[in-house]
Design a protein around this motif. Structure first.
Motif, mmCIF file in Angstrom:
data_model
loop_
_atom_site.group_PDB
_atom_site.id
_atom_site.type_symbol
_atom_site.label_atom_id
_atom_site.label_comp_id
_atom_site.label_asym_id
_atom_site.label_seq_id
_atom_site.Cartn_x
_atom_site.Cartn_y
_atom_site.Cartn_z
ATOM 1 N N GLN A 1 0.679 -1.259 0.060
ATOM 2 C CA GLN A 1 -0.195 0.309 -0.111
ATOM 3 C C GLN A 1 0.750 0.957 -0.128
ATOM 4 O O GLN A 1 2.020 0.866 0.359
ATOM 5 C CB GLN A 1 -0.391 0.032 1.194
ATOM 6 N N LYS B 1 0.627 5.857 -0.494
ATOM 7 C CA LYS B 1 0.513 7.214 -0.889
ATOM 8 C C LYS B 1 1.556 8.466 -1.828
ATOM 9 O O LYS B 1 2.610 8.130 -0.592
ATOM 10 C CB LYS B 1 -0.575 7.903 0.179
ATOM 11 N N ASP C 1 -8.896 6.355 -0.359
ATOM 12 C CA ASP C 1 -7.857 5.263 0.029
ATOM 13 C C ASP C 1 -6.562 5.208 0.112
ATOM 14 O O ASP C 1 -5.973 5.672 -1.540
ATOM 15 C CB ASP C 1 -8.500 4.147 0.023
ATOM 16 N N ASN C 2 -5.825 4.023 0.636
ATOM 17 C CA ASN C 2 -4.187 4.148 0.332
ATOM 18 C C ASN C 2 -5.125 3.345 -1.141
ATOM 19 O O ASN C 2 -6.002 2.635 -1.669
ATOM 20 C CB ASN C 2 -3.897 3.325 1.439
ATOM 21 N N ARG C 3 -3.193 3.296 -1.852
ATOM 22 C CA ARG C 3 -2.900 3.342 -2.818
ATOM 23 C C ARG C 3 -2.489 1.258 -2.889
ATOM 24 O O ARG C 3 -1.832 1.512 -1.626
ATOM 25 C CB ARG C 3 -2.539 3.137 -4.059
ATOM 26 N N THR C 4 -2.966 -0.028 -4.290
ATOM 27 C CA THR C 4 -2.346 -0.765 -3.807
ATOM 28 C C THR C 4 -1.815 -1.437 -5.318
ATOM 29 O O THR C 4 -2.312 -1.136 -6.172
ATOM 30 C CB THR C 4 -3.686 -1.909 -3.364
ATOM 31 N N LEU D 1 3.894 2.447 -11.935
ATOM 32 C CA LEU D 1 2.653 3.297 -11.732
ATOM 33 C C LEU D 1 2.520 4.718 -12.174
ATOM 34 O O LEU D 1 3.232 5.046 -12.165
ATOM 35 C CB LEU D 1 3.105 3.052 -10.036
ATOM 36 N N ASP E 1 0.100 6.976 -11.746
ATOM 37 C CA ASP E 1 -1.088 7.787 -11.337
ATOM 38 C C ASP E 1 -1.223 9.368 -11.335
ATOM 39 O O ASP E 1 -0.593 9.955 -11.240
ATOM 40 C CB ASP E 1 -0.728 7.468 -9.242
ATOM 41 N N ARG F 1 -4.558 13.118 -5.967
ATOM 42 C CA ARG F 1 -5.962 13.265 -6.016
ATOM 43 C C ARG F 1 -6.080 14.216 -3.944
ATOM 44 O O ARG F 1 -5.570 14.009 -3.714
ATOM 45 C CB ARG F 1 -7.071 12.214 -5.889
#
Length: 235
Positions: free
Chosen positions: A198, A200, A216-219, A230, A232, A235
């Motif tokens: 996980q 962030k 929420d935490n990214r996974t 990754l 992203d 947000r």
């Protein structure tokens, strides 16, 4: 009639000039030497390794790691409560990229190197240290994050594993950008293989305060080998 009391032979004049030059050189270089020493970072090397009487050491490309000479490798330590986790700390210059491997040394002095490719580390003042596993190559993860920042802000990534700082903002891993790629920030870091991680992103402000992204935490689920990217958006 002239006096000769103030005349200095040419040989002595050369000595005096050389002395002045040396004094000036020492005055300039001494502060630089002290500044360079101040840039050293304490890097923690940690590895999970089971042993049968052996000790663990780390060696690598830097002189501080023994320059690949097992006789000058840096020993790691463990305790009954920490085993099979071994660790040590080494002072290395910030910004230096080093290659390294772990070694097992038997009580009789027999040395066994890891059989995987060399591990790689770029020394960072904000780095969390290493959380390696004996003879298991880490995953290489490239983080791409699109994030607008104000002047003086920088972007970092942190997460649930020690490789990402274990949610400690002080140990979060830095991402970088430039005028050609902004607002895209990027950084390549190692993650443990075969693990659900996980993570962030966070922004560090000039005054030292931290702003975490929302949600929420990214996974991500890492594989046993290779690399991943990754992509992203803040947000």
């Amino acid at each position: 009639m002239f006096s000769i009391r103030h005349r200095v032979p040419s040989a002595w004049r050369s000595v005096l000039v050389l002395g002045v030059l040396l004094a000036g050189l020492l005055a300039v270089t001494a502060p630089r030497a002290r500044a360079a020493a101040a840039q050293d970072v304490s890097v923690t090397f940690g590895v999970q390794a089971t042993t049968e009487g052996e000790t663990l050491l780390v060696s690598g490309s830097a002189p501080q790691l023994g320059a690949w000479d097992p006789a000058r490798a840096v020993p790691l330590g463990t305790t009954a409560s920490a085993y099979p986790h071994w660790s040590t700390s080494v002072q290395l210059p910030a910004g230096l990229t080093v290659q390294y491997k772990y070694i097992k040394r038997s009580p009789t002095g027999v040395v066994t190197w890891e059989s995987i490719s060399n591990r790689t580390l770029t020394v960072s003042p904000d780095g969390p240290g290493n959380d390696d596993r004996w003879n298991i190559a880490p995953m290489t993860a490239t983080f791409h994050a699109t994030a607008a920042t104000t002047w003086g802000q920088n972007l970092y990534v942190s997460g649930s594993v020690a490789d990402l700082g274990a949610w400690d903002p002080a140990k979060a891993l830095p991402l970088t950008t430039d005028s050609a790629t902004y607002p895209l920030w990027a950084g390549t870091h190692q993650l443990p293989p075969d693990t659900a991680v996980q993570y962030k992103y966070l922004k560090k402000n000039p005054d030292g305060t931290v702003t975490w992204e929302n949600g929420d935490n990214r996974t991500v689920f890492t594989t046993s080998a290779g690399s991943l990217t990754l992509d992203d958006i803040w947000r």
